[in-house]
Scaffold this motif. Structure first.
Motif, mmCIF file in Angstrom:
data_model
loop_
_atom_site.group_PDB
_atom_site.id
_atom_site.type_symbol
_atom_site.label_atom_id
_atom_site.label_comp_id
_atom_site.label_asym_id
_atom_site.label_seq_id
_atom_site.Cartn_x
_atom_site.Cartn_y
_atom_site.Cartn_z
ATOM 1 N N SER A 181 20.645 -7.477 21.407
ATOM 2 C CA SER A 181 20.569 -6.254 20.622
ATOM 3 C C SER A 181 19.123 -5.777 20.539
ATOM 4 C CB SER A 181 21.139 -6.486 19.227
ATOM 5 O OG SER A 181 20.267 -7.284 18.466
ATOM 6 N N MET A 182 18.966 -4.535 20.149
ATOM 7 C CA MET A 182 17.630 -3.970 20.006
ATOM 8 C C MET A 182 16.827 -4.753 18.966
ATOM 9 S SD MET A 182 15.558 -1.624 21.057
ATOM 10 C CE MET A 182 16.503 -0.318 21.763
ATOM 11 N N MET A 214 12.960 -6.076 19.273
ATOM 12 C CA MET A 214 11.941 -5.669 18.304
ATOM 13 C C MET A 214 11.352 -6.882 17.574
ATOM 14 S SD MET A 214 11.454 -2.495 18.619
ATOM 15 C CE MET A 214 12.082 -2.124 20.238
ATOM 16 N N ASP A 215 12.160 -7.895 17.329
ATOM 17 C CA ASP A 215 11.664 -9.118 16.710
ATOM 18 C C ASP A 215 10.622 -9.783 17.599
ATOM 19 O OD1 ASP A 215 11.728 -11.325 14.715
ATOM 20 O OD2 ASP A 215 12.579 -12.449 16.412
ATOM 21 N N GLY A 262 7.396 -7.742 17.446
ATOM 22 C CA GLY A 262 6.691 -7.948 16.188
ATOM 23 C C GLY A 262 6.013 -9.297 16.106
ATOM 24 N N ARG A 263 6.692 -10.352 16.544
ATOM 25 C CA ARG A 263 6.103 -11.694 16.502
ATOM 26 C C ARG A 263 4.907 -11.827 17.428
ATOM 27 N NH1 ARG A 263 9.122 -15.114 18.677
ATOM 28 N NH2 ARG A 263 11.059 -13.989 19.074
ATOM 29 N N ASN A 264 4.794 -10.916 18.399
ATOM 30 C CA ASN A 264 3.672 -10.943 19.337
ATOM 31 C C ASN A 264 2.650 -9.840 19.048
ATOM 32 O OD1 ASN A 264 4.117 -13.082 21.523
ATOM 33 N ND2 ASN A 264 6.140 -12.200 21.209
ATOM 34 N N ASN A 265 2.649 -9.359 17.808
ATOM 35 C CA ASN A 265 1.641 -8.385 17.349
ATOM 36 C C ASN A 265 1.665 -7.076 18.122
ATOM 37 O OD1 ASN A 265 0.523 -10.382 15.508
ATOM 38 N ND2 ASN A 265 -0.290 -11.350 17.354
ATOM 39 N N ILE A 266 2.842 -6.633 18.515
ATOM 40 C CA ILE A 266 2.977 -5.392 19.280
ATOM 41 C C ILE A 266 3.580 -4.325 18.381
ATOM 42 C CG2 ILE A 266 4.060 -4.290 21.258
ATOM 43 C CD1 ILE A 266 3.980 -7.068 22.624
ATOM 44 N N SER A 267 2.818 -3.259 18.181
ATOM 45 C CA SER A 267 3.252 -2.141 17.346
ATOM 46 C C SER A 267 3.919 -1.085 18.220
ATOM 47 C CB SER A 267 2.030 -1.545 16.636
ATOM 48 O OG SER A 267 2.390 -0.416 15.898
ATOM 49 N N ILE A 268 5.083 -0.630 17.792
ATOM 50 C CA ILE A 268 5.871 0.335 18.563
ATOM 51 C C ILE A 268 5.474 1.760 18.197
ATOM 52 C CG2 ILE A 268 8.214 1.119 19.090
ATOM 53 C CD1 ILE A 268 7.558 -1.803 19.922
ATOM 54 N N PRO A 306 19.791 1.816 29.145
ATOM 55 C CA PRO A 306 18.357 1.801 29.439
ATOM 56 C C PRO A 306 17.560 2.143 28.178
ATOM 57 C CG PRO A 306 19.520 3.350 30.879
ATOM 58 C CD PRO A 306 20.491 2.853 29.879
ATOM 59 N N VAL A 307 16.447 1.450 27.983
ATOM 60 C CA VAL A 307 15.595 1.663 26.818
ATOM 61 C C VAL A 307 14.148 1.792 27.288
ATOM 62 C CG1 VAL A 307 14.759 0.660 24.660
ATOM 63 C CG2 VAL A 307 17.135 0.326 25.343
ATOM 64 N N VAL A 308 13.439 2.790 26.771
ATOM 65 C CA VAL A 308 12.012 2.952 27.033
ATOM 66 C C VAL A 308 11.289 2.720 25.713
ATOM 67 C CG1 VAL A 308 10.184 4.538 27.742
ATOM 68 C CG2 VAL A 308 12.422 4.617 28.875
ATOM 69 N N ILE A 309 10.343 1.767 25.735
ATOM 70 C CA ILE A 309 9.567 1.443 24.533
ATOM 71 C C ILE A 309 8.108 1.734 24.820
ATOM 72 C CG2 ILE A 309 8.878 -0.365 22.923
ATOM 73 C CD1 ILE A 309 11.491 -1.833 23.707
ATOM 74 N N LEU A 310 7.523 2.615 24.047
ATOM 75 C CA LEU A 310 6.103 2.939 24.156
ATOM 76 C C LEU A 310 5.390 2.235 23.017
ATOM 77 C CD1 LEU A 310 3.908 4.612 25.583
ATOM 78 C CD2 LEU A 310 4.426 6.458 23.985
ATOM 79 N N THR A 311 4.355 1.472 23.346
ATOM 80 C CA THR A 311 3.624 0.718 22.321
ATOM 81 C C THR A 311 2.257 1.350 22.069
ATOM 82 O OG1 THR A 311 2.466 -0.785 23.840
ATOM 83 C CG2 THR A 311 4.706 -1.404 23.157
ATOM 84 N N HIS A 312 1.672 0.944 20.944
ATOM 85 C CA HIS A 312 0.262 1.249 20.704
ATOM 86 C C HIS A 312 -0.549 0.266 21.538
ATOM 87 C CE1 HIS A 312 1.107 4.081 17.472
ATOM 88 N NE2 HIS A 312 2.039 3.234 17.043
#
Length: 70
Positions: A1-2, A6-7, A10-16, A31-37
């Protein structure tokens, strides 16, 4: 699941910054596209490896680096 993806992020210090999810394919995956800071390369690499091992993905993750020249 999404939520699992996301967990891991978050545990790897990645901000979405944003998430886009398309309609599901016949096989049930979407398909999912995730853009991070900005993120540390080591944190990102660890997260991708963890996501690759999840039971929620129908394919290996694909990464495209986006540079910020400001």
């Amino acid at each position: 699941s999404m939520a699992k993806v996301m967990d891991v992020m978050g545990r790897n210090n990645i901000s979405i910054a944003s998430v886009v999810q398309s309609e599901r394919f016949k096989g049930g995956y979407a398909p999912v596209v995730i853009l991070t800071h900005k993120v540390k390369e080591a944190d990102y690499t660890t997260a991708i490896e963890e996501i690759r091992g999840l039971d929620v993905s129908g394919a290996d993750p694909v990464s495209i680096r986006i540079e910020d020249f400001e």
